[in-house]
Write a protein that holds these residues in place. Structure first.
Motif, PDB file in Angstrom:
ATOM      1  N   UNK A 196       0.843  -1.207   0.000  1.00  0.00           N
ATOM      2  CA  UNK A 196       0.000   0.000   0.000  1.00  0.00           C
ATOM      3  C   UNK A 196       0.873   1.251   0.000  1.00  0.00           C
ATOM      4  N   UNK A 197       0.471   2.214  -0.818  1.00  0.00           N
ATOM      5  CA  UNK A 197       1.169   3.499  -0.937  1.00  0.00           C
ATOM      6  C   UNK A 197       0.281   4.582  -0.331  1.00  0.00           C
ATOM      7  N   UNK A 215      -1.047  -4.301  -8.828  1.00  0.00           N
ATOM      8  CA  UNK A 215      -1.632  -5.255  -7.874  1.00  0.00           C
ATOM      9  C   UNK A 215      -1.667  -4.779  -6.434  1.00  0.00           C
ATOM     10  N   UNK A 216      -1.214  -3.546  -6.185  1.00  0.00           N
ATOM     11  CA  UNK A 216      -1.231  -3.007  -4.822  1.00  0.00           C
ATOM     12  C   UNK A 216      -2.383  -2.035  -4.627  1.00  0.00           C
ATOM     13  N   UNK A 217      -2.333  -1.280  -3.540  1.00  0.00           N
ATOM     14  CA  UNK A 217      -3.400  -0.314  -3.274  1.00  0.00           C
ATOM     15  C   UNK A 217      -2.780   1.003  -2.807  1.00  0.00           C
ATOM     16  N   UNK A 218      -3.638   2.020  -2.667  1.00  0.00           N
ATOM     17  CA  UNK A 218      -3.149   3.325  -2.220  1.00  0.00           C
ATOM     18  C   UNK A 218      -4.205   3.993  -1.355  1.00  0.00           C
ATOM     19  N   UNK A 271       2.077   1.451   8.913  1.00  0.00           N
ATOM     20  CA  UNK A 271       0.865   1.071   8.185  1.00  0.00           C
ATOM     21  C   UNK A 271       1.106   0.719   6.715  1.00  0.00           C
ATOM     22  N   UNK A 272       1.937   1.506   6.061  1.00  0.00           N
ATOM     23  CA  UNK A 272       2.040   1.385   4.601  1.00  0.00           C
ATOM     24  C   UNK A 272       3.474   1.069   4.180  1.00  0.00           C
ATOM     25  N   UNK A 273       3.660   0.852   2.887  1.00  0.00           N
ATOM     26  CA  UNK A 273       4.965   0.417   2.374  1.00  0.00           C
ATOM     27  C   UNK A 273       5.794   1.540   1.761  1.00  0.00           C
ATOM     28  N   UNK A 274       5.128   2.633   1.419  1.00  0.00           N
ATOM     29  CA  UNK A 274       5.847   3.794   0.868  1.00  0.00           C
ATOM     30  C   UNK A 274       4.912   4.999   0.938  1.00  0.00           C
ATOM     31  N   UNK A 315       6.231  -8.557   0.925  1.00  0.00           N
ATOM     32  CA  UNK A 315       5.025  -7.875   1.375  1.00  0.00           C
ATOM     33  C   UNK A 315       5.106  -7.635   2.877  1.00  0.00           C
ATOM     34  N   UNK A 316       4.568  -6.499   3.291  1.00  0.00           N
ATOM     35  CA  UNK A 316       4.694  -6.107   4.693  1.00  0.00           C
ATOM     36  C   UNK A 316       5.621  -4.924   4.763  1.00  0.00           C
TER      37      UNK A 316
END
Ligand code: CP
Ligand code: NVA
Length: 318
Positions: free
Chosen positions: A40-41, A64-67, A93-96, A307-308
């Protein structure tokens, strides 16, 4: 990519830029994938946006991810909550994060405290994602970057600064014509000169904007009044009154020259609608290329992470 943040074009090396351009070209011809599944971004924006928000959101969904978009009315970075705490919470919470901030110091500080990659989605000093997409557009249109001459007419602002740095990294020549008092900051010029010494790019400040376009392959302009400068609008309109890219000015450039603008445009000020809609205009290719280039960027920053939550500095970029 050094450091796993993109705060400035100066964070990159020429090979990073080429790697992103090549990957963006491949991604442009491909459909959706699941390479960023589960990731998630966050889009943390203090200013409005059409292209940056949409292209990053689409990029995540096509990979394939979310934002999650956090609007200027939410969060209150540095007012409701400290920059450090916002960065530390987002990291859980998020990846970037893509941050669009009034001050470069805010995006730099977010990156300092965050353990996830932070991307500058425009600050008062730079707009690196725009410059990278612009190089992709120039490469597609003209078939090369090395030796291409970009004439930038107007404000030495965030867009001009990132484009100058990007051009000087890859060996494109950069001629800028700005009114007195609106030049690119000396710190950026000096960084660009050191890149240019290696790439053989030529950087020139043109006294007369009509002269700047004579040998231009690309005629580029941006708004006279950037977001956050609304209080200066009267003096800026006066200072830039002659700095308009119109059909007459574009006719002074070589026939094959293209016209570029990051958008949004203020027609009748820095450019006429005739030029923006004309056959030499690449403005909507630029807008589209934000998507492709940013997909390549997100893949570099995230795809090799599990992921994570991702530790900065982990994961290979190639
Ligand atoms: N060019 C650009 O960054 O557009 P937005 O302000 O709409 O994101
Ligand atoms: N220089 C403009 C660019 C917008 C994409 C601004 O900062 O408002």
């Amino acid at each position: 990519m050094r450091g796993k943040d993109l705060l400035s074009i100066a964070d990159l090396e020429a090979e990073d830029v080429w790697h992103l351009i090549r990957n963006a070209q491949v991604l442009k011809g491909e459909g959706a994938s699941n390479v960023l599944a589960g990731m998630c971004l966050a889009l943390l924006f203090e200013k409005p946006s059409l292209r940056t928000r949409l292209s990053f959101e689409l990029a995540m969904s096509q990979l394939g991810g979310s934002s999650i978009y956090l609007s200027p009315q939410e969060v209150g970075v540095g007012s409701r909550e400290s920059v450090a705490d916002v960065a530390l919470v987002l990291s859980r919470y998020v990846d970037a994060v893509v941050a669009r901030t009034f001050r470069q110091a805010t995006v730099d500080s977010l990156a300092h405290y965050a353990s996830i990659p932070v991307i500058n989605g425009l600050s008062d000093v730079e707009h690196p994602c725009q410059a990278l997409a612009d190089l992709l557009t120039i490469y597609e249109k003209l078939g090369q970057l090395e030796g291409v001459t970009i004439a930038f007419i107007g404000d030495g602002n965030n867009v001009a600064s990132s484009l100058l740095l990007a051009a000087s990294l890859v060996g494109a020549h950069f001629h800028i014509a700005s009114p007195i008092g609106y030049a690119i900051p000396e710190g950026i010029m000096s960084q660009a000169r050191s890149f240019a010494a290696k790439s053989h790019s030529r950087i020139e400040k043109a006294g007369d904007f009509r002269v700047a376009v004579h040998s231009a392959d690309v005629v580029y302009t941006d708004v006279w009044i950037s977001m956050g400068q609304e209080e200066e609008k009267e003096e800026r309109r006066a200072a830039f009154a002659n700095y308009q890219v119109n059909a007459h000015l574009l006719a002074q450039a070589p026939k094959g020259a293209i016209f570029m603008h990051p958008l949004p445009a203020h027609y009748g000020e820095e450019v006429t609608e005739e030029v923006a809609r004309g056959p030499q205009s690449a403005i909507f290719d630029q807008a589209e290329n934000r998507l492709h280039l940013q997909k390549a960027l997100l893949m570099d920053l995230l795809a090799n992470a599990k992921p994570g939550r991702m530790e900065k500095g982990n994961g290979s970029v190639d």
